[in-house]
Design an enzyme around this catalytic site. Structure first.
Site, PDB file in Angstrom:
ATOM      1  CE1 TYR A  48      -8.320  -9.842   3.878  1.00 54.98           C
ATOM      2  CE2 TYR A  48      -6.024 -10.973   3.084  1.00 54.98           C
ATOM      3  CZ  TYR A  48      -7.220  -9.312   3.261  1.00 54.98           C
ATOM      4  OH  TYR A  48      -6.141  -8.568   3.134  1.00 54.98           O
ATOM      5  CG  ASP A  62      -0.434  -4.951  -3.596  1.00 49.80           C
ATOM      6  OD1 ASP A  62      -1.356  -4.454  -4.168  1.00 49.80           O
ATOM      7  OD2 ASP A  62      -0.646  -5.428  -2.117  1.00 49.80           O
ATOM      8  CG  ASP A  89      -6.674  -5.204   0.150  1.00 44.79           C
ATOM      9  OD1 ASP A  89      -6.791  -4.262   0.511  1.00 44.79           O
ATOM     10  OD2 ASP A  89      -5.874  -5.803   0.264  1.00 44.79           O
ATOM     11  CG  ASP A  91      -5.737  -2.361  -3.008  1.00 43.86           C
ATOM     12  OD1 ASP A  91      -5.407  -3.022  -2.034  1.00 43.86           O
ATOM     13  OD2 ASP A  91      -5.871  -1.974  -3.978  1.00 43.86           O
ATOM     14  CG  HIS A 116      -8.728  -4.291   4.918  1.00 44.51           C
ATOM     15  ND1 HIS A 116      -7.714  -3.993   4.391  1.00 44.51           N
ATOM     16  CD2 HIS A 116      -8.250  -6.076   4.488  1.00 44.51           C
ATOM     17  CE1 HIS A 116      -6.697  -5.242   3.640  1.00 44.51           C
ATOM     18  NE2 HIS A 116      -7.480  -6.324   3.716  1.00 44.51           N
ATOM     19  CD  GLU A 118      -3.843  -0.320   1.937  1.00 46.98           C
ATOM     20  OE1 GLU A 118      -2.834  -0.083   1.315  1.00 46.98           O
ATOM     21  OE2 GLU A 118      -4.265  -1.045   1.532  1.00 46.98           O
ATOM     22  CB  CYS A 126       2.793  -4.729  -0.685  1.00 42.65           C
ATOM     23  SG  CYS A 126       3.351  -6.112   0.538  1.00 42.65           S
ATOM     24  NE  ARG A 161      -3.092  -2.646   4.715  1.00 45.45           N
ATOM     25  CZ  ARG A 161      -1.897  -3.067   4.466  1.00 45.45           C
ATOM     26  NH1 ARG A 161      -3.149  -3.870   3.089  1.00 45.45           N
ATOM     27  NH2 ARG A 161      -0.883  -2.152   3.266  1.00 45.45           N
ATOM     28  CD  GLU A 191       0.299  -5.458   6.396  1.00 41.30           C
ATOM     29  OE1 GLU A 191       0.262  -6.146   7.350  1.00 41.30           O
ATOM     30  OE2 GLU A 191      -0.238  -5.545   5.455  1.00 41.30           O
ATOM     31  CG  ASN A 213      -0.780 -10.083   6.937  1.00 37.82           C
ATOM     32  OD1 ASN A 213      -0.866 -11.217   6.287  1.00 37.82           O
ATOM     33  ND2 ASN A 213      -0.400  -8.792   5.973  1.00 37.82           N
TER      34      ASN A 213
END
Length: 313
Positions: A48, A62, A89, A91, A116, A118, A126, A161, A191, A213
């Protein structure tokens, strides 16, 4: 030697094979190409690549400050250093639908196995912090539809996500994930779920692989792989674990140098030079072209602590 012996297409097919409900496949988070070598050597099935880690490596929080170019470049450096499939990731996709489409193609070109995307507003926060704001359902589904439509390799995994659990509750998050699957998502990432019962509910409600996660200091308890497998989870990520471990060790070493005037008390905690050379395959490079890489490689049992004319600086 050099880079991966497998093509990106082979890795993408491998990722899809791995992600079966209840497998709880462990994917540690790599923060450098060297760390991914260690992950592969230890026998993990995949890797990951965390957006938080990529931001933190640049000295940034983040909060959506990294660019697509930065993420694709670092992700590509990590992916090409391993035969394992790498999920990255992405974002919020670095924008809306058209930006998401470009993001997916850039990540394909970089050799990633999947990403992924989101449903937070851009810039995001975050996932385990409070104060997150979600986009509406239309925007969220447009992002996933754009990602699925833009990929040129049908095996490139598009994962959706959602952070909606924190703001609107579990039922709303499940409804959104169903809509995101209808829009083209191959897998889902709910998440910051509260407990195992919530993972069980998500896995029962969705017909696609579910990611858990297991980040430290977050909203979710650190469940074991066996617990998550029983709940039906397909993939477990440990996104910041290696970075936190490495930085913790680095901080302790710096404090020792300041207090003791030498690193000697902590040398036994270090990766030895022989072990480091093993990870970067010095011997392989020597065999490839001894006229260029003519370096005597210490054995794994090399413990000499005196002066060494070959020492690194």
């Amino acid at each position: 030697m050099l880079y991966s012996t497998k093509t990106p297409a082979q890795k993408r097919r491998a990722l899809r094979t791995l992600l079966t409900p209840g497998a709880a496949q462990p994917f540690p988070g790599a923060f450098t190409p060297l760390s991914v070598t260690l992950i592969e050597e230890k026998g993990f099935p995949g890797v990951y690549i965390s957006g938080a880690v990529l931001a933190n490596e640049l000295g940034l929080p983040d909060v959506g400050l990294t660019s697509l170019t930065e993420v694709a470049a670092r992700g590509g450096q990590i992916a090409r250093s391993t035969d394992l499939p790498c999920l990255i990731d992405a974002d919020t996709g670095f924008g809306e639908a058209m930006n998401v489409a470009r993001t997916v193609q850039e990540l394909e070109d970089a050799g990633l196995a999947g990403c992924h995307i989101e449903d937070q507003i851009n810039p995001k926060r975050c996932g385990h912090l409070d104060g997150k704001t979600m986009v509406d359902l239309d925007t969220a589904t447009q992002r996933i539809r754009a990602a699925a439509d833009a990929r040129r390799d049908p095996d490139f995994l598009v994962m959706a996500r959602t952070d909606l659990r924190a703001t609107s509750g579990l039922d709303a998050a499940i409804d959104r994930m169903k809509a995101l699957v209808d829009a083209g998502a191959d897998a889902v990432f709910p998440e910051a779920l509260a407990d195992l019962t919530e993972f069980e509910q998500v896995c029962a409600a969705l017909d696609v692989p579910v990611l858990a996660n297991m980040t430290e200091f977050g909203k979710s308890e650190l469940f074991t792989r066996a617990q998550l497998a029983e709940a039906g989870v397909a993939m477990v990520i440990y996104p910041v674990t290696l970075l936190r471990t490495a930085m913790g060790a680095a901080e302790r070493m710096l404090e020792t140098i300041l207090s003791e005037g030498t690193q000697a008390p902590r040398v036994d905690e270090m990766l030895t030079r022989a072990r480091l050379y093993e990870l970067v395959d010095y011997e392989g490079y020597n065999r490839f072209d001894a006229s260029v890489f003519d370096v005597e490689v210490p054995t794994a049992h090399h413990t000499h602590t005196g002066s060494d004319p070959r020492r690194d600086t």
